[in-house]
Design a protein around this motif. Structure first.
Motif, PDB file in Angstrom:
ATOM      1  N   TYR B 151     -44.957 -16.718  17.794  1.00 39.54           N
ATOM      2  CA  TYR B 151     -44.912 -17.976  18.544  1.00 39.54           C
ATOM      3  C   TYR B 151     -44.894 -19.074  17.339  1.00 39.54           C
ATOM      4  CZ  TYR B 151     -46.087 -21.998  21.322  1.00 39.54           C
ATOM      5  OH  TYR B 151     -46.171 -23.416  21.861  1.00 39.54           O
ATOM      6  N   PHE B 155     -41.993 -21.822  16.674  1.00 37.49           N
ATOM      7  CA  PHE B 155     -42.696 -23.099  17.159  1.00 37.49           C
ATOM      8  C   PHE B 155     -42.550 -24.137  15.798  1.00 37.49           C
ATOM      9  CE2 PHE B 155     -46.089 -25.763  16.957  1.00 37.49           C
ATOM     10  CZ  PHE B 155     -46.295 -26.814  18.162  1.00 37.49           C
ATOM     11  N   ASN B 160     -40.955 -27.829  17.160  1.00 41.18           N
ATOM     12  CA  ASN B 160     -41.462 -27.695  18.362  1.00 41.18           C
ATOM     13  C   ASN B 160     -40.326 -27.509  19.324  1.00 41.18           C
ATOM     14  OD1 ASN B 160     -43.684 -28.526  16.842  1.00 41.18           O
ATOM     15  ND2 ASN B 160     -43.807 -30.555  17.898  1.00 41.18           N
ATOM     16  N   PHE B 161     -39.520 -26.647  19.068  1.00 44.17           N
ATOM     17  CA  PHE B 161     -38.180 -26.585  20.163  1.00 44.17           C
ATOM     18  C   PHE B 161     -37.369 -27.650  20.081  1.00 44.17           C
ATOM     19  CE2 PHE B 161     -42.133 -24.424  21.589  1.00 44.17           C
ATOM     20  CZ  PHE B 161     -41.936 -23.026  21.108  1.00 44.17           C
ATOM     21  N   THR B 162     -37.105 -28.675  19.353  1.00 49.19           N
ATOM     22  CA  THR B 162     -36.644 -29.723  19.462  1.00 49.19           C
ATOM     23  C   THR B 162     -35.304 -29.883  18.276  1.00 49.19           C
ATOM     24  OG1 THR B 162     -37.372 -31.302  17.896  1.00 49.19           O
ATOM     25  CG2 THR B 162     -38.408 -31.074  20.192  1.00 49.19           C
ATOM     26  N   TYR B 163     -34.913 -28.939  17.512  1.00 47.40           N
ATOM     27  CA  TYR B 163     -34.241 -28.941  16.666  1.00 47.40           C
ATOM     28  C   TYR B 163     -32.993 -28.262  17.150  1.00 47.40           C
ATOM     29  CZ  TYR B 163     -37.596 -30.108  12.981  1.00 47.40           C
ATOM     30  OH  TYR B 163     -38.448 -30.812  12.134  1.00 47.40           O
ATOM     31  N   ALA B 164     -31.669 -28.521  16.525  1.00 47.53           N
ATOM     32  CA  ALA B 164     -30.490 -27.700  17.035  1.00 47.53           C
ATOM     33  C   ALA B 164     -30.531 -26.097  16.999  1.00 47.53           C
ATOM     34  CB  ALA B 164     -29.343 -28.124  15.966  1.00 47.53           C
ATOM     35  N   THR B 166     -32.551 -24.393  18.371  1.00 48.35           N
ATOM     36  CA  THR B 166     -33.418 -23.855  19.436  1.00 48.35           C
ATOM     37  C   THR B 166     -32.559 -23.606  20.505  1.00 48.35           C
ATOM     38  OG1 THR B 166     -35.224 -25.739  19.001  1.00 48.35           O
ATOM     39  CG2 THR B 166     -35.317 -24.540  21.074  1.00 48.35           C
ATOM     40  N   THR B 167     -32.197 -22.114  20.620  1.00 47.43           N
ATOM     41  CA  THR B 167     -31.127 -21.660  21.822  1.00 47.43           C
ATOM     42  C   THR B 167     -31.870 -21.317  23.058  1.00 47.43           C
ATOM     43  OG1 THR B 167     -31.559 -19.594  20.654  1.00 47.43           O
ATOM     44  CG2 THR B 167     -29.766 -21.023  19.841  1.00 47.43           C
ATOM     45  N   ALA B 168     -31.079 -20.867  24.101  1.00 41.04           N
ATOM     46  CA  ALA B 168     -31.692 -20.054  25.217  1.00 41.04           C
ATOM     47  C   ALA B 168     -32.508 -19.030  24.931  1.00 41.04           C
ATOM     48  CB  ALA B 168     -30.615 -19.997  26.005  1.00 41.04           C
ATOM     49  N   HIS B 171     -36.012 -19.696  23.731  1.00 35.96           N
ATOM     50  CA  HIS B 171     -36.850 -19.853  24.849  1.00 35.96           C
ATOM     51  C   HIS B 171     -36.970 -18.618  25.568  1.00 35.96           C
ATOM     52  CE1 HIS B 171     -37.434 -24.249  25.028  1.00 35.96           C
ATOM     53  NE2 HIS B 171     -36.299 -24.502  24.598  1.00 35.96           N
ATOM     54  N   ILE B 174     -39.799 -16.921  23.637  1.00 38.08           N
ATOM     55  CA  ILE B 174     -41.159 -17.655  23.516  1.00 38.08           C
ATOM     56  C   ILE B 174     -41.808 -17.353  24.964  1.00 38.08           C
ATOM     57  CG2 ILE B 174     -42.148 -19.994  23.861  1.00 38.08           C
ATOM     58  CD1 ILE B 174     -41.654 -19.234  20.950  1.00 38.08           C
ATOM     59  N   PRO B 184     -50.187 -23.397  24.214  1.00 35.72           N
ATOM     60  CA  PRO B 184     -49.163 -24.078  23.286  1.00 35.72           C
ATOM     61  C   PRO B 184     -49.920 -25.460  22.523  1.00 35.72           C
ATOM     62  CG  PRO B 184     -48.566 -24.022  25.814  1.00 35.72           C
ATOM     63  CD  PRO B 184     -49.553 -23.227  25.388  1.00 35.72           C
TER      64      PRO B 184
END
Lengths: 314, 314
Positions: B151, B155, B160-164, B166-168, B171, B174, B184
């Motif tokens: 994680y 992370f 924190n899951f905000t960059y490009a 970060t895919t489906a 998530h 996670i 978290p």
């Protein structure tokens, strides 16, 4: 509960959709998702908010359909009040709510007053958008625009998936929504990248003037000239203060007029700042609250800091 | 590829695990997850890093087992090099790599040089931890400690899951990992809340002294006294600069010694700052790069800004 809401949606024709004052991602995302859902069901739907939509959310679909004024005689079968703990928090929209045959209250705030005819309140949900997702799922209605609205709602209310309300379920839902071509970095830029250089310089001065009590647990800043803007820098400042080690309570004192001081509180985890704000006539959540005190900023600082010290040590 | 790696893990007894210099969440999280996985398979495993573990990651399981020194004669069947684009980036660990019978290179950097005997490189993966998760899944080995390490890796490397990146899929993974009681907000606090008040005041002065070019697209700051610390404030500063609207390139100039200037670059999306850094003898990624220039800070500022202006306008 959801069954009854679906029944009411199916049985009725015209819907008023609204949310709380000071619109943010969850309020707007939930409103727009429900609006699109109702449109797919060929219902008459109107989003009517007291406040204007902040420009950071101008990227959301259908945002130009949101109204800030309605004719006095307009009526609706059903009023859907979203993400709103109390009907008074809808502002001027409140006058229209009572005229609807049915008020449906959909919210995740623990402080919800159950003001609706139907009250679907889930304090364990990360966001109202998470609840609206369940509704969409049940009705089997989901498309790219609804997904973008719901993603934005969940994303903002969970602090980009970093708050305690971010569960395994939240990530599961997000993975479903992202299949509709959601670009997380683009949503991030839209929602968070709205500052001017002068804003960052202003934040710089606030950081440089931070104060802390002897224990290091209470951190605050006093801003003698808080700028009036179409957007609010408060959340950004608190997000930066989160980098501090050991601090438990964060406070901003803002002079908003002569003898009028706005105080915002944030708590890292243990301290209940809702109770602190309540003592000074305000309120909010356990970890985020605020109040406005009719007094000069240095007096307010003295009284509040002294109270917070006693409160956190007691 | 994973099949071959699993075969090598099963066939061999002793494993050296390492990662790149300047350890961060993905390097450490991936190392620890693999370490725990090997332990479950009753293998002899050693994590050996050039650099010490930053205190922000002291919460990770087994972190006290990580070594920064080894006896000169120690040997291993297999060296697992994680999150590392080039074997030179393992620092002093490099001397031990060649002695292993097999080098397995597991990485997600597009710049990877394929230095291993086995090279599992997936530039589309959000993180090396995401790849290690696939390995754990395949071997059906997962527990709370492995989940926490993975994680943390995903992370941190996804911002924190905000960059490009970060895919489906990210998530989805996670949501699987969070079922092992991951909190978290606690991970967030551990990784990000390490600043002292003096650090925030320092950052405040940097923000207050920000410069910008006429187009508003290039934003930079010049720091004449960059503090030597066990932790680095660079990422925090860049994360704050991300709040700026319209800026495309962010640059920090740091005087690190007499006539020695460190330059860090970040790009919001379009500009390839790896190429800019390369022109000045450095390198990195498209959106994050750096270089060290042997010159006085104001000269470096002048040359770099002039180059970036021409580069971004050309």
């Amino acid at each position: 509960m959801m069954k009854r809401i679906i029944q009411l949606i199916k049985e009725n024709k015209s819907f008023l959709i609204t949310a709380h004052l000071n619109l943010e991602g969850d309020a707007l995302g939930s409103e727009i998702a429900i609006f699109l859902l109702l449109k797919k069901l060929r219902k008459k739907a109107t989003i009517f908010n007291h406040d204007k939509t902040p420009s950071a959310y101008a990227f959301l679909p259908q945002v130009n359909k949101i109204k800030n004024n309605l004719g006095e005689k307009e009526n609706f079968d059903v009023a859907l009040v979203l993400d709103c703990s109390d009907s008074f928090r809808t502002g001027k929209v409140k006058d229209y709510l009572g005229r609807a045959k049915t008020i449906i209250n959909i919210d995740h705030h623990i402080s919800n007053t159950y003001f609706g005819d139907i009250n679907w309140v889930e304090p364990k949900a990360s966001s109202t958008a998470e609840m609206v997702y369940q509704l969409c799922k049940k009705l089997n209605i989901l498309d790219r625009n609804i997904a973008l609205a719901l993603y934005t709602g969940i994303f903002t209310d969970s602090g980009n998936f970093t708050y305690a309300n971010t569960t395994a379920k939240v990530h599961k839902i997000i993975s479903e929504l992202m299949k509709y071509n959601i670009y997380p970095h683009k949503v991030y830029e839209k929602v968070h990248s709205f500052c001017k250089l002068s804003d960052l310089k202003f934040i710089g001065r606030i950081l440089n003037n931070l104060k802390v009590d002897a224990s290091g647990k209470i951190v605050w800043s006093l801003i003698k000239k808080w700028p009036k803007k179409e957007y609010d820098l408060t959340e950004i400042i608190f997000s930066i203060l989160r980098f501090l080690k050991e601090a438990e309570v964060f406070i901003l004192f803002k002079k908003i007029a002569k003898n009028k001081t706005r105080v915002n509180f944030r708590s890292r985890s243990k301290v209940d700042v809702n109770r602190i704000a309540k003592f000074f006539g305000g309120g909010g959540h356990k970890r985020a609250s605020g109040t406005t005190v009719e007094d000069e900023i240095y007096n307010v600082e003295k009284k509040v800091i002294s109270f917070v010290k006693r409160y956190t040590n007691g």
